[in-house]
Design a protein around this motif. Structure first.
Motif, short mmCIF file in Angstrom:
data_model
loop_
_atom_site.label_atom_id
_atom_site.label_comp_id
_atom_site.label_asym_id
_atom_site.label_seq_id
_atom_site.Cartn_x
_atom_site.Cartn_y
_atom_site.Cartn_z
N UNK A 35 0.84 -1.19 0.00
CA UNK A 35 0.00 0.00 0.00
C UNK A 35 0.88 1.24 0.00
N UNK A 36 0.51 2.20 -0.88
CA UNK A 36 1.22 3.46 -0.95
C UNK A 36 0.18 4.60 -0.97
N UNK A 37 0.66 5.77 -0.67
CA UNK A 37 -0.20 6.96 -0.77
C UNK A 37 0.60 8.09 -1.39
N UNK A 38 -0.12 8.95 -2.12
CA UNK A 38 0.52 10.06 -2.80
C UNK A 38 -0.50 11.18 -2.94
N UNK A 104 -11.87 6.84 1.23
CA UNK A 104 -10.62 7.19 0.54
C UNK A 104 -10.64 6.83 -0.95
N UNK A 105 -9.77 7.48 -1.70
CA UNK A 105 -9.65 7.23 -3.15
C UNK A 105 -8.53 6.20 -3.34
N UNK A 106 -8.93 4.96 -3.66
CA UNK A 106 -7.97 3.87 -3.78
C UNK A 106 -7.89 3.43 -5.24
N UNK A 107 -6.68 3.43 -5.80
CA UNK A 107 -6.43 2.92 -7.15
C UNK A 107 -5.70 1.58 -7.01
N UNK A 108 -6.30 0.54 -7.58
CA UNK A 108 -5.74 -0.81 -7.43
C UNK A 108 -4.79 -1.12 -8.59
N UNK A 109 -3.74 -1.84 -8.30
CA UNK A 109 -2.82 -2.31 -9.33
C UNK A 109 -2.21 -3.64 -8.88
N UNK A 110 -1.54 -4.29 -9.79
CA UNK A 110 -0.85 -5.54 -9.47
C UNK A 110 0.61 -5.44 -9.93
N UNK A 111 1.47 -6.13 -9.21
CA UNK A 111 2.88 -6.26 -9.61
C UNK A 111 3.05 -7.67 -10.12
N UNK A 112 3.53 -7.81 -11.35
CA UNK A 112 3.76 -9.12 -11.96
C UNK A 112 5.26 -9.39 -12.01
N UNK A 113 5.64 -10.51 -11.41
CA UNK A 113 7.03 -10.96 -11.48
C UNK A 113 7.04 -12.28 -12.24
N UNK A 114 8.00 -12.43 -13.16
CA UNK A 114 8.10 -13.66 -13.94
C UNK A 114 9.32 -14.46 -13.50
N UNK A 115 9.33 -15.72 -13.90
CA UNK A 115 10.47 -16.62 -13.65
C UNK A 115 10.82 -16.75 -12.19
N UNK A 116 10.00 -17.28 -11.29
CA UNK A 116 8.64 -17.79 -11.58
C UNK A 116 7.61 -16.68 -11.54
N UNK A 117 6.37 -17.02 -11.97
CA UNK A 117 5.30 -16.03 -12.02
C UNK A 117 4.73 -15.80 -10.61
N UNK A 118 4.70 -14.54 -10.19
CA UNK A 118 4.09 -14.15 -8.92
C UNK A 118 3.28 -12.88 -9.13
N UNK A 126 -4.89 7.95 -3.22
CA UNK A 126 -4.70 9.30 -3.73
C UNK A 126 -5.22 10.29 -2.70
N UNK A 127 -4.28 11.05 -2.12
CA UNK A 127 -4.65 11.97 -1.04
C UNK A 127 -5.10 13.30 -1.62
N UNK A 128 -6.10 13.87 -0.99
CA UNK A 128 -6.70 15.11 -1.47
C UNK A 128 -5.84 16.31 -1.11
#
Length: 573
Positions: A35-38, A104-118, A126-128
């Protein structure tokens, strides 16, 4: 330049190692969420965090595992610098545009790692920032108050709109100094602040028929922003009956595909007074921007109609406050709760994250593609299934929710089939069912798994003696089922089994086409037949080869005259 940290005592180092190990164990689990905020409105390229450090990865490991950021659909708000591990903003983000009133304003994302796949789930909050001032929808608020109103009577006023949220939205209201009223700032059940004017001193229409005050809305940002509206108070003669609605609460359901202008509901109020005191006018009261943009009300009939097409995926419900005012300044209120009904109006979406269109043969369990699917509809309309054609050597594997991996079912053989056309179909369960198809072409690249094969295992060639040197006496031929360099055949002579046979001076072979040549004139009386082996090798790595035998028969030519070996004489001398 960063200052090196002092060395920690041995005990602290052991503790730090244990913490890192725990983080690495957590990282291996797909359920981890970072989780991050900006702050909103930061420039494109602004630093958010160091992803490699937060995941406990070493320098260059993100690049080695081809790490990438995935988001729903094609909306990419973050960008990953693989070498440094820094996570930066891809563009300037406006919280009000992306999340509206949601906090709160939450934007979801995923981190993809390969070899192996995670997959690692991520959230960016997003802070106002206080970039909007409170604003009244009307420059002047008309308030009609009977001169018979008693001190202590409260009169709710229309609210100001502020696109910001939290402490940056409207926090307080003030009224200009006067001798008749003071102002309270109260809270709605949904958290919005609204002003209420309270009568301190009785009004006398004959003494003063009108008052003009300034209403100010203040937010809680730093620095504070304000907005104002004029409040015009008209003092009326006595009107002793307020309008009353048939119901205090109306509940209605509206399909999201209802056309603009559709009737939502008709409200109705009655007033026992006669004349202008009994004439009613309907209006929205203390309504949000969302309500005003989506609905309109007929002031005379009380009909509420759609002003724009509703979207269940954007807003699922509305709450409308309706005011009925009579000609004497009294009013009654009711509430309308509108539930937007979902319609299957969105086809599923497929977002391709990784596509490997060229895969080597003989390699099982090879990842061909990684993709995500989504459907903004709800319930059965938002449930999806993902399929490919039958009888293909591929299968779909669900990795995490709504993310699939397309994998080879078995080792592929290029010589059997060199190309596959795959159609990925995503279908929802709505009525009618909607689907999305994505076509990919997979090419099977060659591996050197076939040795050259001779057309015959044994070749017999006949050559008449006394031939001319460099005579073409025959050919051998081999073919290779592979392609490219793996199928290019080179011919050569094998060392003879008989070390006394001078093969190198008798025949030669063309390395490219397998043609055989007699290097000298053959003599039947000296050599009637000889045998040797030939080798055909491809140019693969490693090279594969096969062998064949060649027997050469020398044919006799009448090139010798008879001669007497011995003479015997008999008789008398």
């Amino acid at each position: 330049m960063e200052t090196p940290l002092p060395k920690a005592p041995q005990k602290r180092q052991v503790t730090a190692i244990i913490i890192v190990l725990i983080l690495l164990i957590l990282w291996e689990v797909d359920g981890m969420t970072i989780k991050y905020s900006v702050l909103e409105e930061r420039e494109s390229g602004s630093y958010v965090a160091n992803l490699a450090k937060d995941l406990g990865l070493g320098l260059g490991e993100l690049e080695a595992r081809d790490a990438r950021i995935l988001s729903k659909g094609n909306q990419q708000y973050l960008q990953l610098e693989q070498k440094s591990g820094n996570l930066i903003l891809k563009e300037k983000l406006d919280r009000e545009e992306l999340c509206s009133d949601t906090d709160p304003c939450i934007l979801h994302f995923q981190v993809l790692l390969k070899s192996p796949v995670h997959f690692i789930q991520g959230e960016l909050q997003l802070l106002d920032v206080n970039d909007h001032a409170p604003e009244f929808l009307e420059n002047e608020i008309l308030l009609k108050i009977s001169e018979s109103s008693h001190p202590g009577t409260a009169f709710p006023l229309k609210i100001a709109q502020d696109l910001d949220v939290g402490s940056n939205t409207v926090q307080n209201y003030t009224i200009s100094t006067n001798s008749h009223f003071h102002l309270f700032t109260l809270n709605h059940s949904d958290g919005r602040r609204y002003p209420e004017l309270v009568l301190d001193k009785a009004l006398d229409r004959e003494e003063q028929s009108e008052l003009r005050l300034t209403l100010t809305a203040l937010d809680g940002g730093s620095p504070r922003r304000t907005g104002t509206s004029q409040v015009l108070i008209v003092v009326l003669d006595i009107n002793d009956n307020a309008p009353e609605f048939a119901q205090l609460l109306y509940e209605v359901q509206v399909p999201e595909n209802s056309p603009v202008g559709s009737l939502v509901i008709t409200v109705f109020a009655t007033d026992l007074d006669a004349g202008t005191y009994g004439e009613l006018s309907y209006s929205f009261f203390q309504s949000s921007n969302q309500v005003i943009q989506a609905f309109e009300i007929n002031a005379v009939t009380g009909e509420i109609r759609l002003k724009k097409t509703l979207d269940f995926e954007e807003i699922r419900s509305y709450r409308l406050e309706i005011e009925a005012s009579d000609g004497g300044g009294l009013s009654g209120k009711c509430t309308i709760a509108i539930e937007v009904m979902d319609v299957n109006d969105n086809a599923p979406e497929l977002t391709m994250s990784v596509l490997i269109s060229d895969i080597p043969e003989n390699t099982p369990d090879t990842v061909v593609a990684i993709f995500g699917i989504s459907d903004p509809d709800s319930g059965e309309n938002g449930k999806m299934m993902c399929t490919i054609q039958d009888h293909l050597p591929f299968f779909l594997k669900l990795t995490v929710e709504n993310f699939y991996t397309l994998v080879t079912e078995r080792a592929l053989d290029r010589e059997s089939q060199a190309e596959y056309n795959i159609t990925i179909t995503v279908t929802d369960f709505g009525t009618p069912r909607l689907k999305t198809q994505h076509n990919i072409t997979v090419t099977v690249s060659d591996v050197n798994d076939n040795a050259p094969a001779f057309s015959q295992t044994t070749y017999t060639l006949r050559v008449r003696e006394n031939n001319s040197p460099a005579l073409h006496i025959g050919s051998v031929s081999a073919t290779d089922r592979d392609s490219g360099a793996n199928a290019q055949v080179t011919y050569s002579l094998l060392p003879p089994a008989d070390p006394q046979l001078p093969l190198a001076s008798l025949v030669s072979i063309n390395a490219d086409n397998g043609q055989l040549f007699a290097l000298r004139s053959l003599d039947y009386e000296a050599l009637q037949a000889f045998e040797f082996g030939v080798r055909a090798a491809d140019r693969g790595s490693p090279a594969l080869s096969s062998q064949a035998r060649v027997r050469v028969l020398v044919l006799d030519d009448n090139d010798n005259a008879p001669f007497v070996l011995h003479v015997t004489l008999r008789g008398d001398i």
